[in-house]
Design a protein around this motif. Structure first.
Motif, mmCIF file in Angstrom:
data_model
loop_
_atom_site.group_PDB
_atom_site.id
_atom_site.type_symbol
_atom_site.label_atom_id
_atom_site.label_comp_id
_atom_site.label_asym_id
_atom_site.label_seq_id
_atom_site.Cartn_x
_atom_site.Cartn_y
_atom_site.Cartn_z
ATOM 1 N N TRP A 96 1.003 -1.208 -0.240
ATOM 2 C CA TRP A 96 -0.380 0.001 -0.168
ATOM 3 C C TRP A 96 0.962 1.083 -0.016
ATOM 4 C CZ3 TRP A 96 -4.928 0.106 -1.225
ATOM 5 C CH2 TRP A 96 -5.696 -1.095 -0.887
ATOM 6 N N ARG A 97 0.680 2.066 -0.986
ATOM 7 C CA ARG A 97 1.456 3.504 -0.955
ATOM 8 C C ARG A 97 0.326 4.412 -0.939
ATOM 9 N NH1 ARG A 97 5.223 3.451 -6.258
ATOM 10 N NH2 ARG A 97 2.962 3.514 -7.516
ATOM 11 N N PHE A 98 1.051 5.505 0.160
ATOM 12 C CA PHE A 98 -0.021 6.405 0.715
ATOM 13 C C PHE A 98 0.562 7.925 0.053
ATOM 14 C CE2 PHE A 98 -0.431 2.855 3.397
ATOM 15 C CZ PHE A 98 -1.731 3.002 3.767
ATOM 16 N N LYS A 99 -0.570 8.752 0.034
ATOM 17 C CA LYS A 99 0.094 10.214 -0.207
ATOM 18 C C LYS A 99 0.191 10.847 1.139
ATOM 19 C CE LYS A 99 -1.732 14.324 -2.337
ATOM 20 N NZ LYS A 99 -2.790 15.079 -3.032
ATOM 21 N N LEU A 100 1.468 11.399 1.273
ATOM 22 C CA LEU A 100 1.564 12.177 2.204
ATOM 23 C C LEU A 100 1.021 13.514 2.642
ATOM 24 C CD1 LEU A 100 5.866 11.559 2.121
ATOM 25 C CD2 LEU A 100 4.144 10.138 3.242
ATOM 26 N N ALA A 101 0.853 13.607 3.712
ATOM 27 C CA ALA A 101 0.062 14.648 4.169
ATOM 28 C C ALA A 101 1.050 16.064 4.190
ATOM 29 C CB ALA A 101 -0.269 14.915 5.659
ATOM 30 N N GLU A 102 0.376 17.052 3.306
ATOM 31 C CA GLU A 102 1.046 18.302 2.942
ATOM 32 C C GLU A 102 -0.015 19.393 3.157
ATOM 33 O OE1 GLU A 102 3.906 20.689 2.993
ATOM 34 O OE2 GLU A 102 4.331 18.408 2.805
ATOM 35 N N PRO A 103 0.120 20.328 4.144
ATOM 36 C CA PRO A 103 1.286 20.478 5.274
ATOM 37 C C PRO A 103 0.951 19.138 6.158
ATOM 38 C CG PRO A 103 -0.370 21.912 5.676
ATOM 39 C CD PRO A 103 -0.718 21.381 4.341
ATOM 40 N N LYS A 104 2.078 18.853 7.103
ATOM 41 C CA LYS A 104 1.995 17.723 7.937
ATOM 42 C C LYS A 104 0.870 18.065 9.024
ATOM 43 C CE LYS A 104 6.819 16.320 7.581
ATOM 44 N NZ LYS A 104 8.218 16.080 8.446
ATOM 45 N N LEU A 105 0.059 17.018 9.364
ATOM 46 C CA LEU A 105 -0.707 16.968 10.381
ATOM 47 C C LEU A 105 -0.273 17.438 11.677
ATOM 48 C CD1 LEU A 105 -2.741 13.690 9.448
ATOM 49 C CD2 LEU A 105 -2.881 15.854 8.585
ATOM 50 N N GLU A 106 -0.973 18.323 12.565
ATOM 51 C CA GLU A 106 -0.591 18.624 13.777
ATOM 52 C C GLU A 106 -1.261 17.677 14.785
ATOM 53 O OE1 GLU A 106 -1.088 22.897 14.461
ATOM 54 O OE2 GLU A 106 0.026 23.544 12.847
ATOM 55 N N LEU A 107 -0.578 16.827 15.496
ATOM 56 C CA LEU A 107 -1.171 15.965 16.317
ATOM 57 C C LEU A 107 -0.685 16.218 17.779
ATOM 58 C CD1 LEU A 107 -0.461 12.633 14.346
ATOM 59 C CD2 LEU A 107 -2.566 13.938 14.148
ATOM 60 N N PRO A 108 -1.469 15.525 18.772
ATOM 61 C CA PRO A 108 -1.212 15.701 20.285
ATOM 62 C C PRO A 108 0.085 14.870 20.142
ATOM 63 C CG PRO A 108 -3.482 15.374 19.821
ATOM 64 C CD PRO A 108 -3.066 15.286 18.401
ATOM 65 N N GLU A 109 0.871 15.430 21.091
ATOM 66 C CA GLU A 109 2.241 14.880 21.232
ATOM 67 C C GLU A 109 2.129 13.358 22.007
ATOM 68 O OE1 GLU A 109 6.241 15.687 23.923
ATOM 69 O OE2 GLU A 109 5.230 17.389 22.913
ATOM 70 N N MET A 110 1.085 12.939 22.623
ATOM 71 C CA MET A 110 0.863 11.644 23.145
ATOM 72 C C MET A 110 0.636 10.707 22.095
ATOM 73 S SD MET A 110 -3.201 12.051 24.700
ATOM 74 C CE MET A 110 -3.160 10.529 25.186
ATOM 75 N N PHE A 111 0.155 11.201 20.961
ATOM 76 C CA PHE A 111 0.117 10.069 19.900
ATOM 77 C C PHE A 111 1.268 10.045 18.826
ATOM 78 C CE2 PHE A 111 -4.225 11.811 20.633
ATOM 79 C CZ PHE A 111 -4.910 10.467 21.041
ATOM 80 N N LEU A 112 2.317 10.749 19.194
ATOM 81 C CA LEU A 112 3.461 10.421 18.272
ATOM 82 C C LEU A 112 4.376 9.348 18.940
ATOM 83 C CD1 LEU A 112 4.373 14.276 17.905
ATOM 84 C CD2 LEU A 112 2.950 12.879 16.395
ATOM 85 N N PRO A 113 4.692 8.506 18.102
ATOM 86 C CA PRO A 113 5.481 7.481 18.504
ATOM 87 C C PRO A 113 6.963 7.886 19.301
ATOM 88 C CG PRO A 113 4.953 7.081 16.280
ATOM 89 C CD PRO A 113 4.772 8.484 16.584
ATOM 90 N N THR A 114 7.398 7.304 20.385
ATOM 91 C CA THR A 114 8.444 7.669 21.212
ATOM 92 C C THR A 114 9.283 6.371 21.571
ATOM 93 O OG1 THR A 114 7.056 7.782 22.958
ATOM 94 C CG2 THR A 114 7.332 9.938 22.039
ATOM 95 N N GLY A 115 10.433 6.735 21.888
ATOM 96 C CA GLY A 115 11.117 5.795 22.747
ATOM 97 C C GLY A 115 12.371 5.581 21.585
ATOM 98 N N ALA A 116 13.169 4.677 22.121
ATOM 99 C CA ALA A 116 14.522 4.363 21.258
ATOM 100 C C ALA A 116 15.041 2.984 21.897
ATOM 101 C CB ALA A 116 15.547 5.607 21.301
#
Length: 264
Positions: A104-124
């Motif tokens: 599956w190939r997706f069209k990237l959002a432009e401009p980028k979506l503004e998401l709450p920080e809690m939904f952004l992947p974190t960790g390393a």
């Protein structure tokens, strides 16, 4: 040994000669699943490419052992779309298909979506520089995929059963004359999830994957891909390997493999 996993046939576009670097750890005549999965990714990205689109998921079906033989890749856009499209690829020898892939190939959002920080992947995960020098891979094949990659275990090892965190880097391009793309590097590494996290003895059991599904919420940065992998074998012989994928910046996505678990 060639400095690439595959050499393109100059007389037939879409046809590739397999080198010894594709060889799997157990049979001198069969490839590891990583290189042909990456070759499918290589072809998918070149199938009617569109600016501003990115592959978000690839599902590979392994129809049988992939021999060290010339391979042909055919691709098509099976389901066009303005924002999402499905690309299909078939990998064949002169005897028929050996692997297929749906991407599956997706069209990237432009401009980028503004998401709450809690939904952004974190960790390393600790980087490859924090890993110990690897022990020899348990194979009687002197040349193959295991010698054409670098691997660094942060936790676990090939000799230590159970979950593991392992960094993998390709030493060579997938296709000669090209630079491995982020998708190619990820597919080549992700197929090792069941190997780095094996829970059963390699000499007495098989744990062969029939498929590989990789979902990416972003493209990896840099040459190293990290597998945080767990294998779940079951007494009835069907197992699963689940792999969290990372680069040195953080999480990328997930990989899963369905396993045939059996005694040798």
């Amino acid at each position: 040994m060639s400095d690439a996993f595959y050499l393109p046939d100059p007389e037939q576009p879409g046809r590739y000669f397999s080198t010894e670097s594709t060889r799997g750890p157990w049979s001198p005549d069969a490839q590891h699943g990583g290189p042909p999965s990456a070759l499918l990714g290589h072809a998918i990205e070149r199938c009617e490419p569109r600016e501003g689109f990115q592959v978000g998921r690839v599902a590979v079906e392994i129809l049988g052992p992939v021999p060290l033989a010339p391979l042909t890749v055919e691709t098509k856009v099976a389901r066009p779309g303005r924002s999402v499209e499905l690309v299909q690829a078939i990998l064949s020898t002169d005897r028929g298909p050996v692997m297929t892939a749906n991407a599956w190939r997706f069209k990237l959002a432009e401009p980028k979506l503004e998401l709450p920080e809690m939904f952004l992947p974190t960790g390393a995960r600790p980087g490859p520089e924090h890993a110990a020098e690897p022990a020899p891979f348990p194979s009687n094949q002197p040349v193959g995929f295991h010698t054409a990659i670098e691997y660094r275990f942060v936790t676990g090892s090939f000799a230590e059963p159970g979950p593991a965190i392992c960094w993998i880097r390709l030493k060579h391009p997938i296709v000669a004359g090209t630079t491995p793309s982020p998708l190619e590097r990820t597919l080549a590494a992700a197929d090792s999830g069941n190997g780095v996290s094996a829970v059963l003895d390699w000499d007495s059991h098989l744990f062969i994957n029939t498929d590989l599904t990789v979902t990416l919420h972003r493209q990896p940065v840099g040459e190293w891909v990290c597998l945080d992998a767990v294998t779940y074998p079951q007494p009835h012989g069907i197992g699963m390997a689940e792999t969290a994928l990372f680069d040195e910046r953080g999480p990328l996505g997930r990989g899963t493999q369905t396993l045939l678990v059996a005694r040798r």
